[in-house]
Write a protein that holds these residues in place. Structure first.
Motif, PDB file in Angstrom:
ATOM      1  N   SER A 192      13.150   9.774  -4.257  1.00 18.12           N
ATOM      2  CA  SER A 192      12.980  10.810  -5.517  1.00 18.12           C
ATOM      3  C   SER A 192      13.789  10.246  -6.752  1.00 18.12           C
ATOM      4  N   THR A 193      14.918   9.640  -6.364  1.00 18.59           N
ATOM      5  CA  THR A 193      15.826   9.288  -7.510  1.00 18.59           C
ATOM      6  C   THR A 193      15.095   8.042  -8.188  1.00 18.59           C
ATOM      7  N   LEU A 194      14.668   7.109  -7.271  1.00 20.31           N
ATOM      8  CA  LEU A 194      13.835   5.678  -7.332  1.00 20.31           C
ATOM      9  C   LEU A 194      12.706   5.805  -8.578  1.00 20.31           C
ATOM     10  N   HIS A 195      11.841   7.213  -8.040  1.00 17.64           N
ATOM     11  CA  HIS A 195      10.691   7.672  -8.666  1.00 17.64           C
ATOM     12  C   HIS A 195      11.087   8.181 -10.077  1.00 17.64           C
ATOM     13  N   ALA A 196      11.997   8.949 -10.100  1.00 17.08           N
ATOM     14  CA  ALA A 196      12.555   9.463 -11.502  1.00 17.08           C
ATOM     15  C   ALA A 196      12.989   8.503 -12.505  1.00 17.08           C
ATOM     16  N   HIS A 197      13.370   7.248 -12.014  1.00 10.20           N
ATOM     17  CA  HIS A 197      13.981   6.283 -12.843  1.00 10.20           C
ATOM     18  C   HIS A 197      12.925   5.210 -13.100  1.00 10.20           C
ATOM     19  N   ASN A 199       6.302   4.264  -7.851  1.00 13.00           N
ATOM     20  CA  ASN A 199       5.249   5.263  -8.285  1.00 13.00           C
ATOM     21  C   ASN A 199       4.811   5.939  -7.071  1.00 13.00           C
ATOM     22  N   ARG A 200       4.351   7.218  -7.364  1.00 10.80           N
ATOM     23  CA  ARG A 200       4.015   8.169  -6.257  1.00 10.80           C
ATOM     24  C   ARG A 200       2.575   8.861  -6.348  1.00 10.80           C
ATOM     25  N   HIS A 247       0.751  -1.133  -0.167  1.00  9.04           N
ATOM     26  CA  HIS A 247      -0.085   0.153  -0.059  1.00  9.04           C
ATOM     27  C   HIS A 247       0.675   1.173  -0.147  1.00  9.04           C
ATOM     28  N   GLY A 248       2.104   1.217   0.262  1.00  9.20           N
ATOM     29  CA  GLY A 248       3.033   2.256   0.065  1.00  9.20           C
ATOM     30  C   GLY A 248       3.185   3.257   1.644  1.00  9.20           C
ATOM     31  N   TYR A 249       4.208   3.935   1.487  1.00 10.48           N
ATOM     32  CA  TYR A 249       4.343   5.009   2.655  1.00 10.48           C
ATOM     33  C   TYR A 249       4.747   6.293   2.059  1.00 10.48           C
ATOM     34  N   GLY A 250       4.705   7.394   3.024  1.00 11.99           N
ATOM     35  CA  GLY A 250       5.225   8.640   2.731  1.00 11.99           C
ATOM     36  C   GLY A 250       6.636   8.767   3.237  1.00 11.99           C
ATOM     37  N   LEU A 285       6.046   0.409  -4.967  1.00 13.16           N
ATOM     38  CA  LEU A 285       6.862  -0.160  -5.932  1.00 13.16           C
ATOM     39  C   LEU A 285       6.074  -0.151  -7.253  1.00 13.16           C
ATOM     40  N   SER A 286       6.659   0.010  -8.479  1.00 10.33           N
ATOM     41  CA  SER A 286       6.318   0.181  -9.774  1.00 10.33           C
ATOM     42  C   SER A 286       6.457  -1.057 -10.320  1.00 10.33           C
ATOM     43  N   ARG A 287       5.577  -1.224 -11.798  1.00  9.58           N
ATOM     44  CA  ARG A 287       5.822  -2.346 -12.420  1.00  9.58           C
ATOM     45  C   ARG A 287       7.134  -2.581 -13.141  1.00  9.58           C
TER      46      ARG A 287
END
Length: 269
Positions: free
Chosen positions: A60-65, A69-70, A37-40, A79-81
């Protein structure tokens, strides 16, 4: 080059070569893998006991790459696909087929229809291998053939068991092309279909792309319950009849569960 040796084990101590921020990034990824479910940022920092500023830069770096998912509504990260695709790569095709092929033969014999295995590639499915039916009239599909997810039983089976955010990410990019009057072209209706698949444990293609062909599929699940691939039987609608779907669905599930267990899945997961 000098090396540090662990005197108790005799092995080289390589921890001094670790990259601290990479260590932290992996800790964060492993934590989020257990929290779908994710966390801040603040809660991640508290849970993994790392400085908030460091966690912010890393996520932020992991999201940019594309690895996280944010969700803007509550600023949580999940986590993203893209990480799932790395997982598919880790379970290489040869290993997947090796663990599946004998069960596929047994499923073919149990149903006397062609049995196939495929997986997700971006927003489509791809056929990896098949075991042809012994029937004089049979379905044969070219290895490497790509199929649309909204009509194919294996596509539905894999999508239905993805985490919701990963499934929705694929749905957002999908075009529900109409092939005939049986094709599901509404995303709302397709979500209802996926909910039914999750409840039943198997998926159907009722002639939604080619009216003369029917398919019954179930997902191969790993130790986290994530779909690794899909296994399905396919045959002429005149043989693989609607009234037989429930019986065949149970047979397909029984066989596919054997393969899932080889990837660490348990019904108690």
């Amino acid at each position: 080059m000098s090396r540090t040796i662990d005197q108790t084990s005799g092995e080289t101590d390589t921890t001094r070569y670790h990259v601290p921020n990479l260590d932290r990034a992996l800790i964060i990824l492993e934590f989020l893998a257990s929290e779908p479910h994710g966390y801040g940022v603040s809660e991640i920092a508290r849970r993994v006991e790392l400085p908030k500023n460091s966690v912010f830069r890393i996520v932020s770096t992991l999201h940019a790459h594309g690895y996280l998912n944010r969700r803007d509504s509550d600023k949580t990260y999940r986590l993203s696909r893209k990480l799932l695709s790395l997982g598919y790569a880790a379970i290489d095709e040869h290993n997947l087929i090796e663990k599946s092929i004998q069960v596929m033969r047994e499923l073919r014999d149990a149903c006397d229809e062609t049995t196939l295995i495929g997986t997700l590639i971006d927003n489509q499915g791809v056929v990896l291998e098949q075991v042809p039916s012994n029937q004089p009239v049979k379905v044969l599909i070219k290895i490497g053939h790509h199929f649309p997810l909204h009509t194919a039983a294996p596509g539905k089976a894999m999508l239905a068991f993805l985490p919701e955010d990963q499934c929705e990410a694929i749905l957002d990019k999908m075009r529900l092309t109409k092939f005939n009057d049986r094709t599901i072209t509404s995303k709302a209706k397709f979500r209802e279909e996926l909910a039914e698949v999750r409840e039943l444990g198997y998926a159907l293609d009722r002639g939604e792309e080619l009216e003369t062909l029917h398919c019954v599929a179930a997902p191969i699940l790993d130790h986290r319950g994530h779909p690794v691939a899909g296994i399905w039987i396919t045959g002429p609608a005149s043989r693989l009849k609607t009234e037989d779907f429930e019986r065949l669905g149970k047979i397909v599930m029984e066989h596919v569960h054997i393969i899932s267990e080889r990837f660490g899945y348990s019904l108690l997961t």
